[in-house]
Design a protein around this motif. Structure first.
Motif, short mmCIF file in Angstrom:
data_model
loop_
_atom_site.label_atom_id
_atom_site.label_comp_id
_atom_site.label_asym_id
_atom_site.label_seq_id
_atom_site.Cartn_x
_atom_site.Cartn_y
_atom_site.Cartn_z
N GLY A 56 28.94 27.39 120.88
CA GLY A 56 30.04 28.31 121.15
C GLY A 56 31.36 27.80 120.62
N VAL A 57 31.65 26.53 120.84
CA VAL A 57 32.91 25.96 120.36
C VAL A 57 32.93 25.93 118.83
CG1 VAL A 57 34.32 23.85 120.27
CG2 VAL A 57 33.44 24.67 122.46
N LEU A 58 31.79 25.61 118.23
CA LEU A 58 31.74 25.61 116.76
C LEU A 58 31.95 27.00 116.18
CD1 LEU A 58 28.87 23.04 116.19
CD2 LEU A 58 31.20 22.86 115.30
N ALA A 59 31.36 28.02 116.80
CA ALA A 59 31.56 29.39 116.33
C ALA A 59 33.02 29.81 116.52
CB ALA A 59 30.63 30.34 117.07
N TRP A 60 33.60 29.46 117.65
CA TRP A 60 35.01 29.75 117.92
C TRP A 60 35.89 29.04 116.90
CZ3 TRP A 60 37.99 26.95 122.32
CH2 TRP A 60 39.26 27.51 122.48
N ARG A 61 35.56 27.78 116.64
CA ARG A 61 36.33 26.98 115.70
C ARG A 61 36.25 27.57 114.28
NH1 ARG A 61 38.92 22.68 114.48
NH2 ARG A 61 38.30 21.36 112.76
N ALA A 62 35.10 28.12 113.91
CA ALA A 62 34.96 28.73 112.58
C ALA A 62 35.89 29.93 112.44
CB ALA A 62 33.51 29.15 112.35
N ALA A 63 36.09 30.66 113.54
CA ALA A 63 36.97 31.83 113.50
C ALA A 63 38.43 31.46 113.75
CB ALA A 63 36.51 32.85 114.54
N VAL A 64 38.67 30.55 114.69
CA VAL A 64 40.03 30.19 115.09
C VAL A 64 40.09 28.67 115.30
CG1 VAL A 64 41.89 30.59 116.75
CG2 VAL A 64 40.21 32.40 116.31
N PRO A 65 40.33 27.90 114.25
CA PRO A 65 40.42 26.45 114.44
C PRO A 65 41.68 26.08 115.22
CG PRO A 65 40.77 27.04 112.12
CD PRO A 65 40.48 28.31 112.86
N LEU A 66 41.49 25.33 116.28
CA LEU A 66 42.60 24.93 117.14
C LEU A 66 42.56 23.43 117.39
CD1 LEU A 66 42.36 27.77 119.82
CD2 LEU A 66 44.11 27.54 118.05
N PRO A 67 43.72 22.83 117.59
CA PRO A 67 43.75 21.41 117.94
C PRO A 67 43.00 21.19 119.26
CG PRO A 67 45.97 22.20 117.43
CD PRO A 67 45.07 23.40 117.48
N GLY A 68 42.21 20.15 119.29
CA GLY A 68 41.50 19.80 120.51
C GLY A 68 40.04 20.21 120.52
N GLN A 69 39.65 21.15 119.67
CA GLN A 69 38.25 21.59 119.68
C GLN A 69 37.30 20.46 119.29
OE1 GLN A 69 38.96 24.88 117.02
NE2 GLN A 69 38.57 26.39 118.65
N ARG A 70 37.69 19.65 118.33
CA ARG A 70 36.84 18.53 117.93
C ARG A 70 36.74 17.49 119.04
NH1 ARG A 70 38.33 17.43 111.60
NH2 ARG A 70 37.20 19.22 110.79
N LEU A 71 37.81 17.31 119.80
CA LEU A 71 37.76 16.40 120.93
C LEU A 71 36.73 16.88 121.95
CD1 LEU A 71 38.76 13.99 122.61
CD2 LEU A 71 40.57 15.49 123.49
N VAL A 72 36.72 18.18 122.21
CA VAL A 72 35.73 18.76 123.12
C VAL A 72 34.32 18.43 122.63
CG1 VAL A 72 34.78 20.92 124.04
CG2 VAL A 72 37.26 20.61 123.88
N LEU A 73 34.09 18.66 121.34
CA LEU A 73 32.76 18.39 120.77
C LEU A 73 32.40 16.91 120.89
CD1 LEU A 73 33.09 20.58 117.54
CD2 LEU A 73 31.72 21.11 119.57
N ALA A 74 33.35 16.04 120.62
CA ALA A 74 33.09 14.60 120.69
C ALA A 74 32.80 14.16 122.12
CB ALA A 74 34.28 13.82 120.13
N LEU A 75 33.54 14.68 123.08
CA LEU A 75 33.29 14.31 124.47
C LEU A 75 31.92 14.79 124.92
CD1 LEU A 75 36.84 15.03 125.92
CD2 LEU A 75 35.70 12.79 125.84
N TRP A 76 31.56 16.01 124.56
CA TRP A 76 30.24 16.52 124.94
C TRP A 76 29.12 15.75 124.23
CZ3 TRP A 76 31.60 22.39 124.54
CH2 TRP A 76 32.21 22.81 125.73
N ALA A 77 29.32 15.43 122.97
CA ALA A 77 28.28 14.67 122.24
C ALA A 77 28.09 13.29 122.88
CB ALA A 77 28.67 14.53 120.77
N GLY A 78 29.19 12.61 123.15
CA GLY A 78 29.08 11.30 123.81
C GLY A 78 28.50 11.42 125.20
#
Length: 127
Positions: A56-78
């Motif tokens: 969901g975050v990746l799809a959102w990011r593809a449409a509307v890249p916002l600061p902090g989205q990658r941090l969300v992904l990194a925290l969830w991955a870790g």
């Protein structure tokens, strides 16, 4: 595609989640205690939900890249690595030293959700 590594990691997480789920249901179900099986299934369940959330975050990011989205992904991955990975390791190996890692992974998952809230709060309306 600047998010290609995230898409790849999310796809691999989804594949591993299915593998671990099937392994648990077909191989481990008769081998583990009910408590150990419940822990293993918790790992699979949390991996499933967070893999879907990452999509969901990746799809959102593809449409509307916002600061902090990658941090969300990194925290969830870790968080998935530490939380789910430690539960898998505990149940498959019985190594008790993995136990203290589980709550650290849970903390990362929680921080990922809080970071997502921060992204939403900082985003312009309609973003």
């Amino acid at each position: 595609m600047h998010d290609r590594p995230w898409w790849l990691m999310t796809a691999l997480s989804g594949a591993l989640m299915v593998v671990f789920g099937a392994f648990g249901a077909h191989v481990l179900a008769n081998e583990l205690t009910p408590r150990a099986m419940a822990a293993f299934e918790t790992g699979v369940r949390y991996q499933a939900w967070h893999t879907l959330a990452m999509l969901g975050v990746l799809a959102w990011r593809a449409a509307v890249p916002l600061p902090g989205q990658r941090l969300v992904l990194a925290l969830w991955a870790g968080g998935m690595l530490l939380f789910c990975g430690s539960l898998y390791g505990l149940t498959l190996s019985g190594q008790s030293w993995l136990g203290p890692i589980t709550p650290l992974g849970g903390l990362l998952l929680i921080l990922g959700w809080l970071a997502l809230a921060g992204v939403v709060l900082r985003a312009r309306p309609g973003a």
